[in-house]
Design a protein around this motif. Structure first.
Motif, PDB file in Angstrom:
ATOM      1  N   SER A  20       0.815  -1.215   0.000  1.00  0.00           N
ATOM      2  CA  SER A  20       0.000   0.000   0.000  1.00  0.00           C
ATOM      3  C   SER A  20       0.848   1.264   0.000  1.00  0.00           C
ATOM      4  O   SER A  20       0.347   2.353  -0.303  1.00  0.00           O
ATOM      5  CB  SER A  20      -0.933   0.004   1.213  1.00  0.00           C
ATOM      6  OG  SER A  20      -0.187  -0.036   2.421  1.00  0.00           O
ATOM      7  N   SER A  21       2.136   1.149   0.317  1.00  0.00           N
ATOM      8  CA  SER A  21       3.043   2.292   0.362  1.00  0.00           C
ATOM      9  C   SER A  21       4.477   1.760   0.260  1.00  0.00           C
ATOM     10  O   SER A  21       4.697   0.548   0.345  1.00  0.00           O
ATOM     11  CB  SER A  21       2.854   3.074   1.667  1.00  0.00           C
ATOM     12  OG  SER A  21       3.136   2.247   2.784  1.00  0.00           O
ATOM     13  N   PRO A  22       5.461   2.638   0.072  1.00  0.00           N
ATOM     14  CA  PRO A  22       6.846   2.164   0.022  1.00  0.00           C
ATOM     15  C   PRO A  22       7.201   1.369   1.281  1.00  0.00           C
ATOM     16  O   PRO A  22       6.755   1.691   2.390  1.00  0.00           O
ATOM     17  CB  PRO A  22       7.649   3.470  -0.064  1.00  0.00           C
ATOM     18  CG  PRO A  22       6.723   4.434  -0.722  1.00  0.00           C
ATOM     19  CD  PRO A  22       5.365   4.092  -0.200  1.00  0.00           C
ATOM     20  N   ALA A  23       7.984   0.331   1.105  1.00  0.00           N
ATOM     21  CA  ALA A  23       8.347  -0.547   2.224  1.00  0.00           C
ATOM     22  C   ALA A  23       9.088   0.220   3.311  1.00  0.00           C
ATOM     23  O   ALA A  23       9.967   1.034   3.027  1.00  0.00           O
ATOM     24  CB  ALA A  23       9.198  -1.707   1.719  1.00  0.00           C
ATOM     25  N   GLN A  24       8.735  -0.046   4.555  1.00  0.00           N
ATOM     26  CA  GLN A  24       9.385   0.590   5.695  1.00  0.00           C
ATOM     27  C   GLN A  24      10.510  -0.262   6.257  1.00  0.00           C
ATOM     28  O   GLN A  24      11.470   0.251   6.832  1.00  0.00           O
ATOM     29  CB  GLN A  24       8.355   0.851   6.803  1.00  0.00           C
ATOM     30  CG  GLN A  24       8.927   1.459   8.087  1.00  0.00           C
ATOM     31  CD  GLN A  24       9.612   2.786   7.856  1.00  0.00           C
ATOM     32  OE1 GLN A  24       9.074   3.666   7.188  1.00  0.00           O
ATOM     33  NE2 GLN A  24      10.828   2.942   8.379  1.00  0.00           N
ATOM     34  N   ARG A  25      10.417  -1.586   6.045  1.00  0.00           N
ATOM     35  CA  ARG A  25      11.421  -2.507   6.579  1.00  0.00           C
ATOM     36  C   ARG A  25      12.105  -3.268   5.451  1.00  0.00           C
ATOM     37  O   ARG A  25      11.485  -3.593   4.445  1.00  0.00           O
ATOM     38  CB  ARG A  25      10.781  -3.544   7.512  1.00  0.00           C
ATOM     39  CG  ARG A  25      10.162  -3.004   8.775  1.00  0.00           C
ATOM     40  CD  ARG A  25       9.602  -4.164   9.598  1.00  0.00           C
ATOM     41  NE  ARG A  25       9.098  -3.739  10.883  1.00  0.00           N
ATOM     42  CZ  ARG A  25       7.855  -3.361  11.120  1.00  0.00           C
ATOM     43  NH1 ARG A  25       6.976  -3.355  10.121  1.00  0.00           N
ATOM     44  NH2 ARG A  25       7.466  -2.998  12.332  1.00  0.00           N
ATOM     45  N   VAL A  26      13.366  -3.575   5.656  1.00  0.00           N
ATOM     46  CA  VAL A  26      14.090  -4.533   4.815  1.00  0.00           C
ATOM     47  C   VAL A  26      14.455  -5.691   5.727  1.00  0.00           C
ATOM     48  O   VAL A  26      15.049  -5.486   6.798  1.00  0.00           O
ATOM     49  CB  VAL A  26      15.366  -3.915   4.203  1.00  0.00           C
ATOM     50  CG1 VAL A  26      16.166  -4.979   3.456  1.00  0.00           C
ATOM     51  CG2 VAL A  26      15.006  -2.769   3.264  1.00  0.00           C
ATOM     52  N   ILE A  27      14.079  -6.897   5.322  1.00  0.00           N
ATOM     53  CA  ILE A  27      14.326  -8.084   6.157  1.00  0.00           C
ATOM     54  C   ILE A  27      15.227  -9.038   5.378  1.00  0.00           C
ATOM     55  O   ILE A  27      14.906  -9.437   4.258  1.00  0.00           O
ATOM     56  CB  ILE A  27      13.001  -8.765   6.547  1.00  0.00           C
ATOM     57  CG1 ILE A  27      12.073  -7.752   7.243  1.00  0.00           C
ATOM     58  CG2 ILE A  27      13.275  -9.959   7.463  1.00  0.00           C
ATOM     59  CD1 ILE A  27      10.685  -8.280   7.557  1.00  0.00           C
TER      60      ILE A  27
END
Length: 219
Positions: free
Chosen positions: A77-84
């Motif tokens: 729904s929006s740019p990713a906040q986390r990188v896992i």
């Protein structure tokens, strides 16, 4: 030797949206053309940033590794906040043909045995630094339970409980993150985690987990 530096500035959060301009009667075709040009410029800047300051990033598309068609795709729904960050916990291949065969095996495992709609990760990276498109940008993954709807999942191919990740793989993932930020798929102030930070697992392996600070320097 010539050294180039490119500085990119994200769009202002306070820029008018199309809807706002329409409501105020000030949206024109010229605005639309300008926005399209700005989007293209951002993509070109992202590419130049990779080529000039980091070297060329090789990304193998789904078509190139003969990925199966996903059963369903859900957009973030929006740019990713986390990188896992993950590891596949399987064999570590450097040959691209072997890596692509390995990708097909992972996708079959995820879709048939785990009943995923597609391969779980957004991207994967081999020891030679080649990046492989999984679900790709802007798509909800299936890699970290409870955290898939605001994150980007990247898997290093191999088992990193005892082996350290290659410099090439680390460098390519940093380039990929730069590209994601400047294309608008990843928040500029994203948080970076190892899978074990968010779940009861040893993933991404002790040696890769130790190397995660090298990826955090991308910001």
């Amino acid at each position: 030797m010539c050294s180039w530096k490119i500085t990119l500035v994200p769009n202002s959060r306070h820029a008018f949206t199309r809807k706002q301009k329409e409501e105020q009667g000030r949206y024109t075709s010229r605005d639309h053309t300008s926005r399209s040009k700005q989007a293209l410029i951002r993509q070109l800047h992202s590419l130049l940033l990779v080529i000039v300051t980091k070297g060329i990033l090789t990304i193998v598309s789904r078509l190139e590794w003969s990925a199966a068609t996903p059963r369903n795709r859900e957009a973030l729904s929006s740019p990713a906040q986390r990188v896992i960050i993950h590891h596949t916990a399987l064999a570590n291949y450097t040959n691209q043909k072997q890596c692509m065969d390995h990708l097909l095996s992972i996708q079959r495992l995820h879709m048939k045995d785990r009943d995923f709609d597609d391969i779980g990760y957004n991207f994967l990276v081999g020891a030679d630094g080649t990046v492989y498109e999984g679900r790709g940008w802007g798509v909800v993954g299936a890699h970290t339970k409870g955290y898939n709807h605001d994150s980007l999942g990247i898997a290093f191919m191999g088992n990193f409980n005892n082996d350290a990740p290659s410099k090439e793989a680390i460098s390519s993932v940093k380039q990929l993150l730069h590209s994601g930020v400047f294309q608008g798929f990843l928040q500029s102030q994203f948080d970076l985690f190892g899978h074990k930070d968010l779940g009861n697992t040893e993933c991404p392996g002790k040696k890769l987990y130790t190397a995660l600070p090298q990826l955090r320097t991308t910001r």
